[in-house]
Design a protein around this motif. Structure first.
Motif, short mmCIF file in Angstrom:
data_model
loop_
_atom_site.label_atom_id
_atom_site.label_comp_id
_atom_site.label_asym_id
_atom_site.label_seq_id
_atom_site.Cartn_x
_atom_site.Cartn_y
_atom_site.Cartn_z
N PRO A 95 0.92 -0.83 0.13
CA PRO A 95 -0.20 -0.41 0.31
C PRO A 95 0.42 1.50 -0.18
O PRO A 95 0.13 2.35 -0.24
CB PRO A 95 -0.51 0.06 1.30
CG PRO A 95 -0.44 -1.32 1.18
CD PRO A 95 0.83 -2.21 1.17
N SER A 96 2.09 1.36 0.63
CA SER A 96 2.97 1.86 0.19
C SER A 96 3.51 2.76 -0.80
O SER A 96 3.62 4.08 -1.22
CB SER A 96 3.98 2.27 1.65
OG SER A 96 4.07 1.97 2.75
N SER A 97 3.89 1.42 -1.39
CA SER A 97 4.22 1.64 -3.31
C SER A 97 2.84 2.39 -3.72
O SER A 97 2.78 3.30 -4.91
CB SER A 97 4.33 0.22 -3.49
OG SER A 97 5.61 -0.12 -3.12
N ASP A 98 2.11 1.72 -3.30
CA ASP A 98 0.39 2.70 -4.11
C ASP A 98 0.45 3.67 -3.79
O ASP A 98 -0.28 4.60 -4.61
CB ASP A 98 -0.91 1.61 -3.45
CG ASP A 98 -1.04 0.06 -4.07
OD1 ASP A 98 0.56 0.00 -5.12
OD2 ASP A 98 -1.81 -0.49 -3.80
N ARG A 99 0.36 4.18 -2.44
CA ARG A 99 0.28 5.72 -2.03
C ARG A 99 1.15 6.66 -3.29
O ARG A 99 0.96 7.62 -3.37
CB ARG A 99 0.44 5.59 -0.51
CG ARG A 99 0.04 6.81 0.23
CD ARG A 99 -0.89 7.16 0.00
NE ARG A 99 -1.83 8.61 0.37
CZ ARG A 99 -2.12 8.71 1.50
NH1 ARG A 99 -2.10 8.25 2.01
NH2 ARG A 99 -2.55 10.33 1.88
N LEU A 100 2.30 5.94 -2.60
CA LEU A 100 3.61 7.08 -3.57
C LEU A 100 3.37 7.42 -4.93
O LEU A 100 3.73 8.39 -4.88
CB LEU A 100 4.84 6.46 -2.93
CG LEU A 100 4.97 6.80 -1.54
CD1 LEU A 100 6.73 5.34 -1.79
CD2 LEU A 100 4.85 8.35 -0.95
N THR A 101 2.83 6.59 -5.51
CA THR A 101 2.64 6.77 -6.82
C THR A 101 1.35 6.89 -7.57
O THR A 101 0.92 7.44 -8.92
CB THR A 101 2.97 5.00 -7.55
OG1 THR A 101 2.21 4.59 -7.20
CG2 THR A 101 4.17 4.42 -7.53
N ASP A 102 0.58 7.36 -5.97
CA ASP A 102 -0.80 7.81 -6.70
C ASP A 102 -0.75 9.19 -7.12
O ASP A 102 -0.10 10.10 -6.38
CB ASP A 102 -1.97 7.84 -4.86
CG ASP A 102 -3.36 8.69 -5.66
OD1 ASP A 102 -3.48 8.74 -6.18
OD2 ASP A 102 -3.94 8.33 -4.95
N PRO A 103 -1.23 9.57 -8.67
CA PRO A 103 -0.64 10.68 -9.00
C PRO A 103 -1.80 12.48 -7.94
O PRO A 103 -1.07 13.72 -7.92
CB PRO A 103 -1.73 11.45 -9.97
CG PRO A 103 -1.70 9.64 -10.25
CD PRO A 103 -1.75 9.18 -9.27
N ALA A 104 -2.71 11.99 -7.37
CA ALA A 104 -3.41 13.01 -6.32
C ALA A 104 -1.97 13.44 -5.04
O ALA A 104 -2.28 13.97 -4.09
CB ALA A 104 -4.66 11.95 -6.07
N PHE A 105 -1.16 12.20 -4.91
CA PHE A 105 -0.66 12.24 -3.49
C PHE A 105 1.13 12.94 -3.42
O PHE A 105 1.12 13.23 -2.88
CB PHE A 105 -0.82 10.54 -2.58
CG PHE A 105 0.40 10.45 -1.93
CD1 PHE A 105 -0.31 11.09 -0.39
CD2 PHE A 105 2.19 10.66 -2.21
CE1 PHE A 105 0.68 10.53 0.40
CE2 PHE A 105 2.86 10.31 -1.01
CZ PHE A 105 2.18 11.04 0.65
N ASP A 106 1.47 11.91 -4.80
CA ASP A 106 2.63 12.13 -5.29
C ASP A 106 3.38 13.78 -5.32
O ASP A 106 4.14 14.10 -4.63
CB ASP A 106 2.94 11.76 -6.37
CG ASP A 106 4.57 12.28 -7.43
OD1 ASP A 106 5.29 11.03 -6.39
OD2 ASP A 106 4.68 13.21 -7.93
N LEU A 176 13.71 6.78 -8.86
CA LEU A 176 14.50 5.31 -9.37
C LEU A 176 13.83 4.76 -10.87
O LEU A 176 14.81 3.50 -11.10
CB LEU A 176 15.50 5.27 -8.35
CG LEU A 176 16.78 6.02 -7.95
CD1 LEU A 176 16.99 5.33 -6.99
CD2 LEU A 176 17.77 6.66 -9.04
N GLY A 177 12.74 4.22 -10.76
CA GLY A 177 12.52 3.11 -11.03
C GLY A 177 10.80 3.57 -10.01
O GLY A 177 10.61 3.59 -9.37
N PRO A 178 10.20 2.41 -11.25
CA PRO A 178 8.62 2.27 -10.81
C PRO A 178 8.38 1.68 -9.06
O PRO A 178 9.08 0.78 -9.04
CB PRO A 178 8.06 0.74 -11.85
CG PRO A 178 9.09 0.79 -12.45
CD PRO A 178 10.32 1.24 -12.59
N LEU A 179 7.28 1.48 -8.78
CA LEU A 179 6.80 1.26 -7.53
C LEU A 179 5.74 0.46 -7.59
O LEU A 179 4.84 0.77 -7.99
CB LEU A 179 6.70 2.59 -6.51
CG LEU A 179 7.60 3.16 -6.11
CD1 LEU A 179 6.81 4.61 -5.07
CD2 LEU A 179 9.16 2.95 -5.81
N THR A 180 6.54 -0.84 -7.42
CA THR A 180 5.17 -1.70 -7.78
C THR A 180 5.26 -2.75 -7.19
O THR A 180 6.45 -2.81 -5.87
CB THR A 180 4.99 -2.63 -9.26
OG1 THR A 180 6.98 -3.48 -8.87
CG2 THR A 180 5.79 -1.81 -10.67
#
Length: 201
Positions: A95-106, A176-180
């Motif tokens: 979920p941390s990865s999901d949050r960090l990549t959320d366009p509304a959050f980043d 540095l790369g995608p968060l998956t």
């Protein structure tokens, strides 16, 4: 004629505070942090600008409080302790990865980090209200794992917490790369290998 009860100032203040935080969240998503102003927040919330300055010293402080309010709405800070350390760590990093990549959050998170680094008062609020509680509950989870023999008995808990969170945020901060989820799982495996060294298996 029955007298009406006097207005409750505390309740009115809390309504105004909630309105300000909601307005800040909405506006930062709509216009971005850079274009956000205290005047716009006050207008959206239906309060005076001085009302905001009475509670918050800066725009960054308002947005940080709005960020915390959103986090509390989502469940606040907690780590699972099911006895399965691998599953529990994955349940945090995915979920941390999901949050960090959320366009509304980043975008907002990146600006807030810059504000926190340069504003000592905001940094203190961040440490006291968000970072330190997160580090403590994570430290507690690793302590439980150490006591259960799931990681090495001489594990430094502070270092374990840094190993757990550090790589994810380093990757996010410097793009540095995608968060998956796969990447999050790889980090969990790397942490478990590092913390199991010398366990005596």
């Amino acid at each position: 004629m029955t007298a009406r009860p006097a207005p409750d100032p505390a309740r009115r203040s809390e309504r105004s505070r909630a309105a300000v935080l909601a307005a800040a969240s909405e506006l930062v998503a709509e216009v971005g942090y850079g274009k956000l102003t205290i005047e716009a927040i006050a207008a959206r919330a239906g309060v005076g600008k001085q009302t905001i300055y009475r509670w918050w010293p800066s725009k960054g402080a308002v947005v940080f409080d709005a960020f915390l309010a959103d986090s509390e709405h989502e469940g606040g800070i907690e780590l699972p302790d099911t006895g399965d350390l691998r599953a529990d760590l994955r349940a945090v990093l995915r979920p941390s990865s999901d949050r960090l990549t959320d366009p509304a959050f980043d975008p907002t998170a990146r600006v807030l980090i810059a504000e926190i680094v340069t504003d000592p008062a905001l940094h203190g609020e961040y440490r006291t209200r968000l970072l330190d509680p997160l580090l403590e509950v994570t430290r507690r989870r690793f302590r439980s794992a150490r006591e259960a023999g799931q990681i090495a008995p001489d594990t430094d808990l502070d270092l374990a917490v840094e190993l757990f969170y550090g790589p994810l945020h380093y990757r996010w901060m410097f793009r540095l790369g995608p968060l998956t989820h796969d990447h999050a799982d790889q980090l969990v495996e790397a942490v478990l290998r590092a913390l199991s060294a010398g366990r005596g298996d």
